[in-house]
Each structure stands twice: as structure tokens, then as C-alpha cells.
Scaffold this active site. Structure first.
Site: not given
Ligand code: GAR
Length: 213
Positions: A14, A65, A94, A110, A112
Site C-alpha cells: 500500500n 502503548r 498496532r 487506515n 482495512h
Molecule cells: C493490507 O491488506 C491492509 O489492508 C492490512 O494489512 C495489509 C498490509 O499489506 N491491514 C490490516 O489488516 C489492518 N488491520 P501491505 O503491507 O502490503 O500494504
């Protein structure tokens, strides 16, 4: 351009989608800093490759945290991002505290990998696949004090197929993530996102003078 910090924990695809859009001239943000809470996150390599300042802050070095968040705020502020910039959680695994959120009020977004409020948490793709839903997708939202809860900016959907696993569904969701996350960020950069309680309204784009008679 809008000064931003991007927080990662893993592969950083991302992050890459944001970098690519910036380099194409399609996204008006300036990535001032990439922060990872893991030393071996591939996202750090991506930052390095594109000459973007990056930093590792290990949450395991902190007793609370809040102490971790306070140091993240400091690093981000030092990089030139304050509450008029934005913080982008791009696979940052986190939970952040009010210490962090109060420094960047309504400026943290964010992504998700599920259609919230379904399947929050760290395993959105397998949770949705295993449940047997017919549609899943991704959600970009403002971050508030509750996990995967804040006002939704954009969602995109993909079909989920009977019997497929999270590993099969996940890549199709990720492809959508790479489209909608930069879009949401560009709207933020254009100051087009109007918050009204739980609702996010997309304000119309500015006048396009070239199209006037
Ligand atoms: C992505 O699918 C993102 O939506 C998810 O982690 C992945 C990171 O991929 N995030 C979560 O699950 C947050 N709860 P990336 O490091 O290749 O961007």
C-alpha cells in the site's frame, strides 16, 4: 502537497501504491517519513529505494502503548508532519492510543481488508472467507479511539467464492486497496472530506477553469 507520514508493519504494498501515484503526479502528498514497528518490514526497503526518510521504532522497546505512541508522534513531528498534515496507516498492525490521535486529530486514516463493520481486527481476509460471505472488500476510514471503527471514507467490494481461503481472497482485495487508498488520500489532500459525526461527505472538486465557456 500535503505532508504525510506512512506507518507500516510489513510488505508495504500500500505504501508502494502511494509512492507510485506521487511519482506519476496524480497524488499531491509529500511522504516525509515512513515508520515501521518491525525492523525487517519490506516497506522500509521500498522507502529506501525511493529516498524517503524512514525509521524503525520497535514497540517491544516500550513499557506502554502510550510511551511508544509518544515517540512516534515526536518522530513524525520532527519530520515536519503536524496536525495539518496526515498520518496514513498502511498495514500498521498496532493499536494506537489517544496519545497519538490527539496529536493528529481527524488526520489519521487506515485501510482495512474487509467491509467494516464486518471482520475487524488483524485477519479480515481469512475471517471473511471462512465465514462464507459472498462479497468482501476493503474500507478506508478515519481512525478513532476504537479499533477499525472510525468514519468511513470509501469502500470497494469484490466477490468472494465458495470454499476459497483468505490467501485466495486476499490478493483480490489488495488490488482494490491499491486503488482506493491513494484516492482517499488525494481527497484528503484536496481538503474535500467533510466530517459530520459518523458521516464523511465528499465535497465537490474546485472549479475547472479550463472547462468554463
Ligand atoms: C493490507 O491488506 C491492509 O489492508 C492490512 O494489512 C495489509 C498490509 O499489506 N491491514 C490490516 O489488516 C489492518 N488491520 P501491505 O503491507 O502490503 O500494504
Amino acid at each position: 502537497p500535503l505532508p504525510i507520514a506512512v506507518l507500516v508493519s510489513g510488505g508495504g504494498s500500500n505504501l508502494q501504491s502511494i509512492i507510485d501515484r506521487v511519482e506519476q503526479g496524480a497524488l499531491d502528498v509529500d511522504i516525509r517519513l515512513v515508520v515501521s514497528n518491525k525492523g525487517d518490514a519490506y516497506g522500509l526497503e521500498r522507502a529506501k529505494k525511493h529516498n524517503i526518510p524512514h525509521k524503525v521504532l520497535l514497540h517491544t522497546d516500550y513499557a506502554t502503548r502510550e510511551a511508544f505512541d509518544a515517540d512516534m508522534v515526536k518522530a513524525i513531528n520532527d519530520a515536519g508532519v503536524d496536525s495539518s498534515g496526515a498520518v496514513v496507516l498502511a498495514g500498521f498492525m498496532r493499536i494506537i492510543t489517544p496519545v497519538f490521535l490527539s496529536a493528529f486529530e481527524n488526520r489519521v486514516i487506515n485501510i482495512h481488508p474487509a467491509l467494516l463493520p464486518s471482520f475487524p481486527g488483524a485477519h479480515g481476509q481469512p475471517d471473511a472467507a471462512d465465514y462464507g460471505v459472498k462479497i468482501s472488500g476493503c474500507t478506508v476510514h478515519f481512525v478513532d479511539e476504537k479499533t477499525d471503527h472510525g468514519p468511513i471514507i470509501i469502500q470497494a467490494a469484490v466477490p468472494a467464492l465458495a470454499g476459497e481461503t483468505g490467501d485466495e481472497l486476499g490478493p483480490r482485495i489488495l488490488k482494490l486497496e491499491h486503488r482506493v487508498f491513494p484516492q482517499a488520500l488525494q481527497w484528503l489532500a484536496e481538503d474535500r472530506l467533510e466530517l459530520d459525526g459518523r458521516f464523511v461527505r465528499l465535497k465537490p472538486a474546485g472549479k475547472r477553469l479550463a472547462e468554463q465557456p
